[in-house]
Design an enzyme around this catalytic site. Structure first.
Site, PDB file in Angstrom:
ATOM      1  N   TYR A 157      -3.800   5.798  -9.907  1.00 39.29           N
ATOM      2  CA  TYR A 157      -5.025   5.037  -9.642  1.00 39.29           C
ATOM      3  C   TYR A 157      -6.168   5.536 -10.518  1.00 39.29           C
ATOM      4  O   TYR A 157      -7.005   4.747 -10.981  1.00 39.29           O
ATOM      5  CB  TYR A 157      -5.400   5.131  -8.162  1.00 39.29           C
ATOM      6  CG  TYR A 157      -4.527   4.267  -7.290  1.00 39.29           C
ATOM      7  CD1 TYR A 157      -4.895   2.958  -6.980  1.00 39.29           C
ATOM      8  CD2 TYR A 157      -3.317   4.742  -6.810  1.00 39.29           C
ATOM      9  CE1 TYR A 157      -4.087   2.153  -6.204  1.00 39.29           C
ATOM     10  CE2 TYR A 157      -2.495   3.948  -6.034  1.00 39.29           C
ATOM     11  CZ  TYR A 157      -2.887   2.651  -5.731  1.00 39.29           C
ATOM     12  OH  TYR A 157      -2.065   1.846  -4.974  1.00 39.29           O
TER      13      TYR A 157
ATOM     14  N   CYS B  33       0.842  -1.195   0.000  1.00 42.79           N
ATOM     15  CA  CYS B  33       0.000   0.000   0.000  1.00 42.79           C
ATOM     16  C   CYS B  33       0.880   1.250   0.000  1.00 42.79           C
ATOM     17  O   CYS B  33       1.634   1.469   0.949  1.00 42.79           O
ATOM     18  CB  CYS B  33      -0.919  -0.002   1.218  1.00 42.79           C
ATOM     19  SG  CYS B  33      -1.842   1.534   1.410  1.00 42.79           S
TER      20      CYS B  33
END
Length: 308
Positions: free
Chosen positions: A179, A55
């Site tokens: 993203y 992450c």
């Protein structure tokens, strides 16, 4: 995946919204307390991080912990790939939770008496004395760890306006931009996001032609928040998120800058290139339905890459 409603875990798609235009929109973090408030005292050994290696938002907090020398902040590392239970832990070993003995991150959220409602994300900063979550917003955690504890100051007051300007640009167009490209559901939305990623990387590269770091000669929080995206770029985002106009290693100034940060004491220990590939190329109905993990690329970040 999953989410919490009135403190109860529900299996479901908790990926943030895709707008009618096909653009990806990330949901906001909602647990935003602060070390130094009356309920969360500044005490060494009091705090714990729940993170996942792959992450990038969690990576920010690991970087601040390493660069500030905050070994008194303990850490639980979730397994690299999420399941239908979200981020999960092993029963023992490197991916176990030594603090609460949780089997999944949703159990961490449930352990807080607040009755949390929302997405289940990492990082989570946990108060071991109050047995409560302090924050699940990585930007806040990075800033409060910098301000609350002794050590180098990566957000000096004289540079904060400059740092905040870089942070805003980098978050929108780079950190979250990859993203927005990777999770776009229309060609137009993908192209818009991808061109913004590379437009901003081009701008940063030009800036670094005359500056060692984003704010001049001093490494700051802005550099720290950019680095997790750079570390994942060539091994993950270039391929898995179709951010393939250039590689990071094609940039004349941005690439040496990224390698110089990687070489800083403690930084390489926060990086796991192998886990990034496993995570970003895990089975996904939309992005990688067969879950085949590529063997490359081989990227030379320096000599400290054994087993990474």
């Amino acid at each position: 995946m999953g989410y919490m409603v009135e403190g109860v875990y529900h299996v479901g798609d908790d990926v943030t919204a895709t707008l009618p235009s096909g653009e990806f929109e990330r949901s906001r973090s909602t647990v935003r307390n602060w070390i130094g408030d009356d309920d969360f005292l500044v005490e060494a050994g009091r705090y714990h991080l729940f993170v996942a290696w792959n992450c990038p938002w969690a990576h920010r907090t690991l970087l601040m912990r390493a660069l500030k020398g905050l070994d008194h902040i303990t850490v639980s590392y979730a397994l690299p790939n999420r399941t239908d239970q979200g981020w999960v832990f092993d029963a023992e070993g490197a991916f176990a939770d030594p603090l609460l003995g949780a089997g999944a991150v949703h159990e961490v959220y449930s352990a807080d008496p607040m009755g949390y409602t929302g997405r289940l994300t990492v990082p989570v900063l946990w108060d071991k004395v109050a047995r409560r979550m302090v924050s699940n917003e990585s930007a806040d955690i990075v800033r409060m760890l910098n301000d609350a504890f002794d050590g180098p100051d990566f957000a000096p007051e004289a540079l904060r306006d400059q740092i905040d300007e870089w942070n805003a640009l980098i978050y929108a167009d780079v950190n979250n931009g990859v993203y927005r490209a990777g999770f776009a559901s229309t060609q137009a939305a993908y192209e818009k996001a991808a061109y913004e990623v590379f437009g901003t990387l081009d701008r940063i590269d030009a800036h670094l032609a005359e500056n060692r770091f984003l704010c001049g000669d001093q490494f700051t929080e802005a550099d720290l928040r950019l680095f997790p995206t750079l570390a994942r770029f060539d091994v993950a985002y270039h391929y898995a998120f179709r951010c393939n106009l250039k590689k990071l290693s094609d940039y004349a100034h941005l690439w040496p800058y990224a390698k110089a940060i990687y070489a800083m004491p403690g930084v390489a220990d926060t990086v796991r290139f192998d886990i990034y590939k496993r995570g970003y190329f895990s089975a996904s109905e939309k992005r990688n339905p067969l879950g085949i993990i590529p063997i490359g690329p081989i990227v030379d970040w320096g000599t400290d890459q054994v087993g990474r």
